[in-house]
Design a protein around this motif. Structure first.
Motif, PDB file in Angstrom:
ATOM      1  N   LYS A  10      -0.895  -9.651  -9.472  1.00 29.96           N
ATOM      2  CA  LYS A  10      -1.116  -8.130  -9.729  1.00 29.96           C
ATOM      3  C   LYS A  10      -1.402  -7.308  -8.423  1.00 29.96           C
ATOM      4  O   LYS A  10      -1.172  -6.093  -8.257  1.00 29.96           O
ATOM      5  CB  LYS A  10      -1.965  -7.900 -10.720  1.00 29.96           C
ATOM      6  CG  LYS A  10      -1.456  -8.185 -12.278  1.00 29.96           C
ATOM      7  CD  LYS A  10      -2.557  -7.989 -13.268  1.00 29.96           C
ATOM      8  CE  LYS A  10      -1.848  -8.502 -14.577  1.00 29.96           C
ATOM      9  NZ  LYS A  10      -3.032  -7.991 -15.880  1.00 29.96           N
ATOM     10  N   VAL A  11      -2.265  -8.138  -7.701  1.00 31.94           N
ATOM     11  CA  VAL A  11      -2.628  -7.633  -6.390  1.00 31.94           C
ATOM     12  C   VAL A  11      -1.398  -7.233  -5.381  1.00 31.94           C
ATOM     13  O   VAL A  11      -1.244  -6.136  -4.955  1.00 31.94           O
ATOM     14  CB  VAL A  11      -3.696  -8.461  -5.543  1.00 31.94           C
ATOM     15  CG1 VAL A  11      -3.779  -8.048  -4.235  1.00 31.94           C
ATOM     16  CG2 VAL A  11      -4.791  -8.569  -6.204  1.00 31.94           C
ATOM     17  N   LEU A  12      -0.521  -8.121  -5.497  1.00 33.56           N
ATOM     18  CA  LEU A  12       0.695  -7.910  -4.597  1.00 33.56           C
ATOM     19  C   LEU A  12       1.736  -6.811  -5.039  1.00 33.56           C
ATOM     20  O   LEU A  12       2.142  -6.166  -4.577  1.00 33.56           O
ATOM     21  CB  LEU A  12       1.457  -9.189  -4.239  1.00 33.56           C
ATOM     22  CG  LEU A  12       0.902 -10.438  -3.691  1.00 33.56           C
ATOM     23  CD1 LEU A  12       1.604 -11.579  -3.466  1.00 33.56           C
ATOM     24  CD2 LEU A  12       0.351  -9.899  -2.240  1.00 33.56           C
ATOM     25  N   ASP A  13       1.533  -6.881  -6.521  1.00 32.97           N
ATOM     26  CA  ASP A  13       2.450  -5.739  -7.023  1.00 32.97           C
ATOM     27  C   ASP A  13       1.905  -4.374  -7.055  1.00 32.97           C
ATOM     28  O   ASP A  13       2.669  -3.595  -6.624  1.00 32.97           O
ATOM     29  CB  ASP A  13       2.672  -6.093  -8.704  1.00 32.97           C
ATOM     30  CG  ASP A  13       3.359  -7.319  -9.113  1.00 32.97           C
ATOM     31  OD1 ASP A  13       4.043  -7.760  -8.291  1.00 32.97           O
ATOM     32  OD2 ASP A  13       3.310  -7.578 -10.202  1.00 32.97           O
ATOM     33  N   ALA A  14       0.432  -4.248  -6.956  1.00 31.62           N
ATOM     34  CA  ALA A  14      -0.040  -3.210  -6.594  1.00 31.62           C
ATOM     35  C   ALA A  14      -0.018  -2.681  -5.188  1.00 31.62           C
ATOM     36  O   ALA A  14       0.550  -1.305  -4.840  1.00 31.62           O
ATOM     37  CB  ALA A  14      -1.566  -3.312  -6.764  1.00 31.62           C
ATOM     38  N   MET A  15      -0.048  -3.414  -4.345  1.00 29.03           N
ATOM     39  CA  MET A  15       0.501  -3.330  -2.869  1.00 29.03           C
ATOM     40  C   MET A  15       1.896  -2.840  -2.691  1.00 29.03           C
ATOM     41  O   MET A  15       2.057  -1.722  -2.014  1.00 29.03           O
ATOM     42  CB  MET A  15       0.190  -4.460  -1.851  1.00 29.03           C
ATOM     43  CG  MET A  15      -1.335  -4.752  -1.946  1.00 29.03           C
ATOM     44  SD  MET A  15      -1.603  -6.138  -0.857  1.00 29.03           S
ATOM     45  CE  MET A  15      -0.958  -5.698   0.712  1.00 29.03           C
ATOM     46  N   ASN A  16       2.629  -3.766  -3.372  1.00 32.75           N
ATOM     47  CA  ASN A  16       4.180  -3.099  -3.120  1.00 32.75           C
ATOM     48  C   ASN A  16       4.568  -1.778  -3.728  1.00 32.75           C
ATOM     49  O   ASN A  16       5.240  -0.930  -3.395  1.00 32.75           O
ATOM     50  CB  ASN A  16       4.923  -4.213  -3.835  1.00 32.75           C
ATOM     51  CG  ASN A  16       5.229  -5.452  -2.883  1.00 32.75           C
ATOM     52  OD1 ASN A  16       4.716  -5.447  -1.898  1.00 32.75           O
ATOM     53  ND2 ASN A  16       5.440  -6.605  -3.638  1.00 32.75           N
ATOM     54  N   ALA A  17       3.766  -1.440  -4.715  1.00 37.58           N
ATOM     55  CA  ALA A  17       3.768  -0.096  -5.226  1.00 37.58           C
ATOM     56  C   ALA A  17       3.053   1.192  -4.545  1.00 37.58           C
ATOM     57  O   ALA A  17       3.237   2.107  -4.812  1.00 37.58           O
ATOM     58  CB  ALA A  17       3.429   0.008  -6.898  1.00 37.58           C
ATOM     59  N   GLY A  18       2.324   0.480  -3.737  1.00 39.91           N
ATOM     60  CA  GLY A  18       1.284   1.513  -2.837  1.00 39.91           C
ATOM     61  C   GLY A  18       0.209   2.045  -3.672  1.00 39.91           C
ATOM     62  O   GLY A  18      -0.284   3.109  -3.445  1.00 39.91           O
ATOM     63  N   TYR A  53      -4.764   0.367   4.540  1.00 41.97           N
ATOM     64  CA  TYR A  53      -4.393   0.452   5.839  1.00 41.97           C
ATOM     65  C   TYR A  53      -2.900  -0.402   5.935  1.00 41.97           C
ATOM     66  O   TYR A  53      -2.196  -0.177   6.447  1.00 41.97           O
ATOM     67  CB  TYR A  53      -5.226  -0.136   6.872  1.00 41.97           C
ATOM     68  CG  TYR A  53      -4.835  -0.368   8.042  1.00 41.97           C
ATOM     69  CD1 TYR A  53      -4.553   0.715   9.090  1.00 41.97           C
ATOM     70  CD2 TYR A  53      -4.358  -1.676   8.847  1.00 41.97           C
ATOM     71  CE1 TYR A  53      -4.206   0.858  10.509  1.00 41.97           C
ATOM     72  CE2 TYR A  53      -3.895  -1.645  10.102  1.00 41.97           C
ATOM     73  CZ  TYR A  53      -4.091  -0.642  10.700  1.00 41.97           C
ATOM     74  OH  TYR A  53      -3.262  -0.647  12.263  1.00 41.97           O
ATOM     75  N   VAL A  54      -3.019  -1.630   5.218  1.00 38.10           N
ATOM     76  CA  VAL A  54      -1.927  -2.613   5.245  1.00 38.10           C
ATOM     77  C   VAL A  54      -0.567  -1.890   4.664  1.00 38.10           C
ATOM     78  O   VAL A  54       0.417  -2.091   5.315  1.00 38.10           O
ATOM     79  CB  VAL A  54      -1.951  -3.823   4.689  1.00 38.10           C
ATOM     80  CG1 VAL A  54      -1.039  -4.648   4.180  1.00 38.10           C
ATOM     81  CG2 VAL A  54      -3.301  -4.731   5.289  1.00 38.10           C
ATOM     82  N   THR A  55      -1.090  -1.101   3.794  1.00 37.05           N
ATOM     83  CA  THR A  55       0.184  -0.514   2.941  1.00 37.05           C
ATOM     84  C   THR A  55       0.535   0.845   3.475  1.00 37.05           C
ATOM     85  O   THR A  55       1.983   1.156   3.393  1.00 37.05           O
ATOM     86  CB  THR A  55      -0.002  -0.263   1.362  1.00 37.05           C
ATOM     87  OG1 THR A  55      -1.126   0.232   1.142  1.00 37.05           O
ATOM     88  CG2 THR A  55      -0.213  -1.714   0.617  1.00 37.05           C
ATOM     89  N   ARG A  56       0.035   1.590   3.929  1.00 39.63           N
ATOM     90  CA  ARG A  56       0.098   3.020   4.245  1.00 39.63           C
ATOM     91  C   ARG A  56       0.612   2.915   5.899  1.00 39.63           C
ATOM     92  O   ARG A  56       1.415   3.417   6.287  1.00 39.63           O
ATOM     93  CB  ARG A  56      -0.911   3.901   4.176  1.00 39.63           C
ATOM     94  CG  ARG A  56      -1.106   4.438   2.689  1.00 39.63           C
ATOM     95  CD  ARG A  56      -2.113   5.330   2.414  1.00 39.63           C
ATOM     96  NE  ARG A  56      -3.267   5.158   2.414  1.00 39.63           N
ATOM     97  CZ  ARG A  56      -4.137   4.586   1.689  1.00 39.63           C
ATOM     98  NH1 ARG A  56      -3.708   4.191   0.512  1.00 39.63           N
ATOM     99  NH2 ARG A  56      -5.423   4.035   1.746  1.00 39.63           N
ATOM    100  N   ALA A  57      -0.487   2.221   6.825  1.00 38.28           N
ATOM    101  CA  ALA A  57      -0.105   2.412   8.041  1.00 38.28           C
ATOM    102  C   ALA A  57       0.783   1.151   8.683  1.00 38.28           C
ATOM    103  O   ALA A  57       1.800   1.479   9.343  1.00 38.28           O
ATOM    104  CB  ALA A  57      -1.481   2.204   8.910  1.00 38.28           C
ATOM    105  N   LEU A  58       0.624   0.156   8.208  1.00 41.36           N
ATOM    106  CA  LEU A  58       1.462  -0.967   8.590  1.00 41.36           C
ATOM    107  C   LEU A  58       2.896  -1.099   7.563  1.00 41.36           C
ATOM    108  O   LEU A  58       3.668  -1.588   7.934  1.00 41.36           O
ATOM    109  CB  LEU A  58       0.753  -2.315   8.247  1.00 41.36           C
ATOM    110  CG  LEU A  58      -0.340  -2.374   9.258  1.00 41.36           C
ATOM    111  CD1 LEU A  58      -1.044  -3.855   9.146  1.00 41.36           C
ATOM    112  CD2 LEU A  58      -0.197  -2.097  10.886  1.00 41.36           C
ATOM    113  N   ARG A  59       2.813  -0.249   6.539  1.00 44.40           N
ATOM    114  CA  ARG A  59       3.880  -0.353   5.485  1.00 44.40           C
ATOM    115  C   ARG A  59       4.529  -1.681   5.086  1.00 44.40           C
ATOM    116  O   ARG A  59       5.807  -1.794   5.019  1.00 44.40           O
ATOM    117  CB  ARG A  59       5.162   0.616   6.109  1.00 44.40           C
ATOM    118  CG  ARG A  59       4.570   2.003   6.595  1.00 44.40           C
ATOM    119  CD  ARG A  59       5.832   2.952   6.830  1.00 44.40           C
ATOM    120  NE  ARG A  59       5.970   2.852   8.376  1.00 44.40           N
ATOM    121  CZ  ARG A  59       6.969   3.538   8.931  1.00 44.40           C
ATOM    122  NH1 ARG A  59       7.973   4.138   8.315  1.00 44.40           N
ATOM    123  NH2 ARG A  59       7.315   3.453  10.038  1.00 44.40           N
TER     124      ARG A  59
END
Length: 150
Positions: A10-18, A53-59
């Motif tokens: 669920k953590v990874l899914d949330a990150m992938n969904a932004g 930061y990981v999802t928005r800046a590093l995409r």
């Protein structure tokens, strides 16, 4: 599927969904991220800040390659796909995409994730984006400066 695996996925899914705010209920208030840089904030709020930061800046998005779960722990081997669009590790952005190998170990307690350890192939990522030249092998029966095979 163990509870640790369910929560980590669920953590990874949330990150992938932004949607890093969705991680809040999945981690303990005093969450410890052993894989974070030493200056990074800890706790739930710190983890959410880092993931932002990981999802928005590093995409970065994650592709899960393998999962091994037992008891209160889950290990995930994943490929982080991103774009070198910001200064990373002191190197100027190149705008190039990369696929970085990662390993994550989470521990669950009381229905939430309480700890994370992460290992990333950051050197390999820097080679991919051209921020660092790949090393030339010496030994292994190859002459110095010999081209590497693919």
């Amino acid at each position: 599927m163990t509870l640790a695996e369910t929560l980590a996925r669920k953590v990874l899914d949330a990150m992938n969904a932004g949607d890093v705010e969705a991680v809040g209920p999945l981690v303990a208030e005093d969450f410890v991220d052993h894989g974070a840089p030493p200056w990074a904030p800890q706790g739930r709020a710190g983890y959410i800040q880092i993931l932002g930061y990981v999802t928005r800046a590093l995409r970065i998005t994650y592709e899960v390659d393998d999962v091994v779960a037992a008891g209160d722990k889950v290990a995930i081997r994943a490929t982080a796909h991103g774009v070198n669009a910001v200064d990373m590790l002191g190197f100027a952005p190149t705008g190039k995409p990369y696929a970085m190998r990662t390993m994550h170990l989470y521990r669950e307690s009381g229905g939430v994730l309480v700890e994370h350890w992460g290992v990333r192939d950051e050197i390999g990522m820097l080679w991919q984006v051209g921020a660092l030249p790949p090393p030339r092998p010496v030994g292994f029966g190859l002459p110095a400066g010999a081209p590497l095979g693919d």
